[in-house]
Design an enzyme around this catalytic site. Structure first.
Site, PDB file in Angstrom:
ATOM      1  N   ASP A   1       0.831  -1.201   0.000  1.00 52.86           N
ATOM      2  CA  ASP A   1       0.000   0.000   0.000  1.00 52.86           C
ATOM      3  C   ASP A   1       0.867   1.253   0.000  1.00 52.86           C
ATOM      4  OD1 ASP A   1      -1.915   1.930   0.339  1.00 52.86           O
ATOM      5  OD2 ASP A   1      -2.773   1.099   2.163  1.00 52.86           O
TER       6      ASP A   1
ATOM      7  N   HIS B   1      -8.967  -0.565  -8.090  1.00 47.73           N
ATOM      8  CA  HIS B   1      -8.598   0.570  -7.245  1.00 47.73           C
ATOM      9  C   HIS B   1      -7.360   1.295  -7.774  1.00 47.73           C
ATOM     10  CE1 HIS B   1      -8.428   2.837  -3.475  1.00 47.73           C
ATOM     11  NE2 HIS B   1      -7.148   2.564  -3.408  1.00 47.73           N
TER      12      HIS B   1
END
Length: 439
Positions: free
Chosen positions: A240, A347
């Site tokens: 991330d 995403h």
């Protein structure tokens, strides 16, 4: 959770020590973390260990304990500082009857306490000794002002347009009691006790001038926990922060910090704000709950298609076997059946700056876990923290795009939100926000 961050720059490396600090002598000096000990500070990924020290000195700290961030500077600490292992976010509302004078006195106290603690020194005469044996441990303390602060201090004309309330998003399930606030403080450190020590000192310093509105605790992987520096993973197990802007980027300052010569008055989205915000930034804080039971029921392939990246190493799905996390994503690549390899609602596709008019922000979040509900469902997720020169050109357009069809949205829930103006760093002899409160 826009796919743009986690760490502005990587850092890695732990701590010991058990000496009693004489009054006036910093923990950092006592424990031998200064250059005289021969300890090398700041080496990313360095193995924890002890450096040779003069026989008259106490055992020196390892590199983790000896890391020190500077309080004074062009920008406040905690924005481009490497990710820390422990974090606390806390918002305050000014007490009834408290105004500009009381706010200025509070920021003066807070700044002095932050300066001391970040240097590894006691907070003051009422120090609790919680971090007595520790070094600075990369402690940072960052201060910001919420939309309501300006009305309560009679400074409405100095409130930036960029601080206007965020729009409503369809994914919002916000708890107003855990959102916004007059004042916001971010605390980060690589040692949990050092971070708690700072949290307690800030709360005590508030005295009768301000009361706590909400407080949240977060964590990240500890520096040195991996064989080499790498982008962190969130509680979904995903790498991330791959596309986070880096301080070395030519346009980094333009994207993240308010210009040194912004427009006067309240400014606007094009100027970033009034003169007191020069070298400052705007931070969006969101408590994003991850629906981990639902997420973990997905197959690995399904999880990767939601994100658009391989879970193992963060490489784009459009890359071959030799692709890495930094391999450029091919948004047009299709498989043998003509299907997009990176799904249209992935995403990572939706959050790319080139898919959002160049919108970019530094994401610097902490994970959180606040236990389990009566059914055993974890209350866990991300304390999303993103920095930009203007949220109307950074966070807002990306979140609007996510709101319209992000595959990840069914596995997360936005439960709290805040937007704060974080002024530039304090010069020597100055406290944070002085140019606003005394200007």
């Amino acid at each position: 959770m826009p796919d743009q961050s986690n760490q502005a720059t990587p850092s890695d490396p732990e701590i010991p020590g058990n000496a009693t600090a004489p009054e006036g002598l910093s923990r950092r000096r006592l424990l031998g973390t200064a250059g005289a000990t021969g300890l090398v500070l700041g080496a990313a990924g360095a193995a924890a260990g002890y450096a040779a020290a003069p026989s008259s000195a106490a055992t020196p700290l390892t590199s983790l304990g000896g890391e020190q961030a500077m309080f004074h500077g062009k920008h406040q600490p905690g924005i481009t500082t490497p990710m820390q292992a422990r974090g606390h976010l806390i918002a305050f509302d000014l007490a009834a009857g408290a105004g500009r004078k009381e706010a200025a006195a509070l920021l003066r106290r807070w700044s002095d306490t932050a300066r001391r603690l970040m240097a590894g020194e006691p907070a003051g005469t009422r120090d609790t000794d919680v971090a007595r044996d520790a070094g600075p441990s990369s402690l940072t303390v960052t201060f910001g002002f919420g939309h309501s602060f300006f009305g309560r201090t009679g400074l409405g004309e100095q409130r930036p347009v960029a601080l206007d309330p965020l729009p409503d998003f369809s994914s919002d399930h916000l708890d107003k009691n855990r959102s916004n606030g007059d004042l916001w403080v971010q605390i980060g450190a690589d040692d949990a006790l050092v971070a708690f020590h700072a949290l307690r000192a800030i709360q005590r310093d508030a005295g009768t001038a301000a009361r706590i509105r909400w407080q949240m605790n977060g964590f990240n992987r500890s520096p040195g926990a991996t064989a080499h520096p790498m982008t962190a993973r969130n509680l979904m197990g995903q790498v991330d922060g791959t596309r986070n802007p880096k301080p070395a980027d030519a346009d980094f300052d333009k994207r993240i910090f308010v210009p040194e010569a912004p427009g006067s008055g309240t400014g606007g989205s094009g100027t970033g704000g009034p003169a007191w915000m020069a070298n400052g930034s705007y931070v969006v804080v969101r408590r994003i709950r991850m629906l981990l039971d639902d997420w973990e029921d997905l197959s690995l392939k399904a999880q990767e298609e939601v994100i658009g990246r391989r879970k193992s190493d963060g490489a784009p799905l459009s890359g071959g076997s030799g692709a890495t996390e930094t391999t450029e994503m091919d948004l047009e690549k299709t498989d043998a059946a003509g299907k997009l390899v990176v799904p249209i609602n992935a995403h990572a596709r939706i959050t790319r700056p080139d898919q959002n008019g160049g919108a970019a922000m530094v994401r610097r979040p902490f994970s959180y876990h606040d236990g389990f509900d009566a059914d055993g469902v974890p209350d866990a997720g991300l304390l999303f923290i993103c920095w930009q020169a203007d949220p109307l050109r950074g966070f807002v357009p990306v979140q609007r795009k996510l709101d319209r069809g992000d595959a990840l949205s069914q596995f997360i829930r936005h439960e709290a939100s805040g937007l704060f103006a974080v002024p530039g760093g304090a010069s020597e002899g100055e406290y944070v926000g002085q140019r606003l409160l005394e200007g």
